[in-house]
Design an enzyme around this catalytic site. Sequence first.
Site, PDB file in Angstrom:
ATOM      1  N   GLY A  98      30.805  79.668 -14.180  1.00 19.09           N
ATOM      2  CA  GLY A  98      30.524  80.902 -14.922  1.00 19.09           C
ATOM      3  C   GLY A  98      31.496  82.029 -14.596  1.00 19.09           C
ATOM      4  O   GLY A  98      31.933  82.774 -15.476  1.00 19.09           O
ATOM      5  N   THR A  99      31.842  82.155 -13.326  1.00 14.17           N
ATOM      6  CA  THR A  99      32.764  83.220 -12.918  1.00 14.17           C
ATOM      7  C   THR A  99      34.104  83.052 -13.623  1.00 14.17           C
ATOM      8  O   THR A  99      34.669  84.005 -14.170  1.00 14.17           O
ATOM      9  CB  THR A  99      32.972  83.165 -11.379  1.00 14.17           C
ATOM     10  OG1 THR A  99      31.696  83.334 -10.761  1.00 14.17           O
ATOM     11  CG2 THR A  99      33.926  84.234 -10.909  1.00 14.17           C
TER      12      THR A  99
ATOM     13  N   ASN B 216      20.515  88.055 -14.669  1.00 13.37           N
ATOM     14  CA  ASN B 216      20.203  87.093 -13.618  1.00 13.37           C
ATOM     15  C   ASN B 216      19.242  87.625 -12.560  1.00 13.37           C
ATOM     16  O   ASN B 216      18.672  86.860 -11.806  1.00 13.37           O
ATOM     17  CB  ASN B 216      21.495  86.626 -12.936  1.00 13.37           C
ATOM     18  CG  ASN B 216      22.424  87.764 -12.577  1.00 13.37           C
ATOM     19  OD1 ASN B 216      22.840  88.531 -13.438  1.00 13.37           O
ATOM     20  ND2 ASN B 216      22.737  87.903 -11.314  1.00 13.37           N
TER      21      ASN B 216
ATOM     22  N   GLN C 229      22.697  82.583 -17.514  1.00 15.12           N
ATOM     23  CA  GLN C 229      21.280  82.435 -17.141  1.00 15.12           C
ATOM     24  C   GLN C 229      20.402  82.057 -18.322  1.00 15.12           C
ATOM     25  O   GLN C 229      19.270  81.643 -18.143  1.00 15.12           O
ATOM     26  CB  GLN C 229      20.747  83.745 -16.547  1.00 15.12           C
ATOM     27  CG  GLN C 229      21.255  84.064 -15.159  1.00 15.12           C
ATOM     28  CD  GLN C 229      20.706  83.131 -14.084  1.00 15.12           C
ATOM     29  OE1 GLN C 229      19.708  82.436 -14.283  1.00 15.12           O
ATOM     30  NE2 GLN C 229      21.368  83.097 -12.946  1.00 15.12           N
TER      31      GLN C 229
ATOM     32  N   HIS D  93      25.544  74.625 -13.050  1.00 19.00           N
ATOM     33  CA  HIS D  93      24.618  74.541 -11.909  1.00 19.00           C
ATOM     34  C   HIS D  93      23.360  75.388 -12.056  1.00 19.00           C
ATOM     35  O   HIS D  93      22.486  75.347 -11.195  1.00 19.00           O
ATOM     36  CB  HIS D  93      25.341  74.850 -10.582  1.00 19.00           C
ATOM     37  CG  HIS D  93      25.672  76.281 -10.338  1.00 19.00           C
ATOM     38  ND1 HIS D  93      24.955  77.066  -9.478  1.00 19.00           N
ATOM     39  CD2 HIS D  93      26.645  77.077 -10.830  1.00 19.00           C
ATOM     40  CE1 HIS D  93      25.488  78.276  -9.430  1.00 19.00           C
ATOM     41  NE2 HIS D  93      26.523  78.311 -10.255  1.00 19.00           N
TER      42      HIS D  93
ATOM     43  N   THR E  78      44.009  69.385 -13.928  1.00 20.53           N
ATOM     44  CA  THR E  78      43.337  68.108 -14.172  1.00 20.53           C
ATOM     45  C   THR E  78      41.833  68.341 -14.316  1.00 20.53           C
ATOM     46  O   THR E  78      41.229  69.068 -13.535  1.00 20.53           O
ATOM     47  CB  THR E  78      43.624  67.126 -13.013  1.00 20.53           C
ATOM     48  OG1 THR E  78      45.031  66.939 -12.962  1.00 20.53           O
ATOM     49  CG2 THR E  78      42.941  65.786 -13.223  1.00 20.53           C
TER      50      THR E  78
ATOM     51  N   CYS F 216      25.333  86.507  -4.616  1.00 18.42           N
ATOM     52  CA  CYS F 216      26.590  87.021  -4.067  1.00 18.42           C
ATOM     53  C   CYS F 216      26.373  88.263  -3.228  1.00 18.42           C
ATOM     54  O   CYS F 216      27.165  88.560  -2.358  1.00 18.42           O
ATOM     55  CB  CYS F 216      27.550  87.357  -5.203  1.00 18.42           C
ATOM     56  SG  CYS F 216      27.469  86.201  -6.538  1.00 18.42           S
TER      57      CYS F 216
HETATM   58  C1  LIG Z   1      24.785  85.961 -15.288  1.00 19.32           C
HETATM   59  C2  LIG Z   1      25.738  85.220 -14.429  1.00 19.32           C
HETATM   60  N1  LIG Z   1      27.035  85.182 -14.753  1.00 19.32           N
HETATM   61  C3  LIG Z   1      27.931  84.502 -14.018  1.00 19.32           C
HETATM   62  C4  LIG Z   1      27.561  83.821 -12.893  1.00 19.32           C
HETATM   63  C5  LIG Z   1      28.592  83.075 -12.097  1.00 19.32           C
HETATM   64  O1  LIG Z   1      28.504  81.697 -12.324  1.00 19.32           O
HETATM   65  P1  LIG Z   1      29.098  80.648 -11.273  1.00 19.32           P
HETATM   66  O2  LIG Z   1      28.211  80.667 -10.077  1.00 19.32           O
HETATM   67  O3  LIG Z   1      29.076  79.328 -11.992  1.00 19.32           O
HETATM   68  O4  LIG Z   1      30.491  81.079 -10.973  1.00 19.32           O
HETATM   69  C6  LIG Z   1      26.212  83.830 -12.497  1.00 19.32           C
HETATM   70  C7  LIG Z   1      25.777  83.152 -11.247  1.00 19.32           C
HETATM   71  O5  LIG Z   1      24.955  83.668 -10.511  1.00 19.32           O
HETATM   72  C8  LIG Z   1      25.281  84.539 -13.295  1.00 19.32           C
HETATM   73  O6  LIG Z   1      23.982  84.582 -12.971  1.00 19.32           O
END
Ligand SMILES: Cc1ncc(COP(=O)(O)O)c(C=O)c1O
Length: 381
Positions: free
Chosen positions: A71-72, A149, A177, A199, A235, A325
Amino acid sequence: MKPIYLDHAASTPVHPEVAEVMMKIMTEQFGNASSVHAFGRSVKKIINGARDAISSNLGCSPDEWVFTGGGTESDNLALFGAAYSRKGGHIITTAIEHHAVLHACEELEKEGYSITYLPVDQTGRVALKDLEAALRDDTFLISVMLANNEVGTVQPIEEIGRLAREKGILFHVDAVQALGSIPISLSDLPVDYMSFTAHKINGPQGIGGLYVRRGAPLHPRLYGGLQERGRRAGTENLAGAAGFAKAVELAVKGQAARNEESLALRNRLLEGLDQGIGRDSYKINGNAEHGLAHITNISFPGVRSDVMLMNLDMEGIAASSGSACTSGSLEISHVLKAMNLADDRLSSAIRFSTGLGNTSEEMEHVARKIETILNRLRIKG
Ligand SMILES: Cc1ncc(COP(=O)(O)O)c(C=O)c1O
């Protein structure tokens, strides 16, 4: 009782069917999808099969799907990818985005882009009129999450997207989310980019995806091979892609049942709290009408979040005080701060997020343990 995991918004257990798919691939398949020989072709077929399955479940074309590392990365790819396709300009986002969006915006700000962070109401919702008021002639991108989230609040992304379309502004949505809880049909949504991760939906960690509407600009972040049509070099994550596809299939198929179960689990927890500590002893943070059923953010005024979390942990209950985080620190969540809640509510918030494997007995047990903890702390205090 075995340990109780109520932190599914941070990460989820891998579904056995996902693990089975991945194990089969990891033990039977190898090679590089870019190789022309049979091994490579076989791997490429699996990746494209995963792409086809995900696109079909989310209602987009396979060429509009870019696999990422999570997601990041998807959020960063969308924001920098749109921003670097031009020079300067104005971006609108919200004060309650995930740090993957907020910190990317801060970086873009340093590089000369200007950013507006929209406020939210006390339930964590953005108002369309604030968005309209923030629009400028040079606004080229809006980024608003589908569901938060920390408190689960769902944003009016269709209305926002329609406004963005009307004004010719690109629109990115972080749906990390929301997937598995809110139906998503990408081709029907007025959205240009949408971020996902595996995940959070009982898939593996380290793989995600970005929907990029055909024709939407996307400057790559990684340079190297021509994987993902030159949009994301490197890859491919073979087993991850296949596991993600299985997780998306299960999440979409099981959406209605999951929401029902999540609601029942939440109700069980709240009923238990009402009976034990009484309704006046806690406050629910979020939006009752527009909220994710599996995230329940509760403040227990008078008991600091870290103290409650530590006590829960000692009882074998894993919850969280905000996004994973920042939960290692005592810092108050930027989401709750933006919601302008009273200080004792800010400092005492706990996020309970349910998912695969949770039972109503567990929720009753958690409610009872919270009562014990509160009694213990009050006697001590
Ligand atoms: C709303 C939201 N965006 C992005 C992320 C980041 O995703 P990832 O952990 O796969 O990098 C999260 C993870 O907590 C999230 O809740």
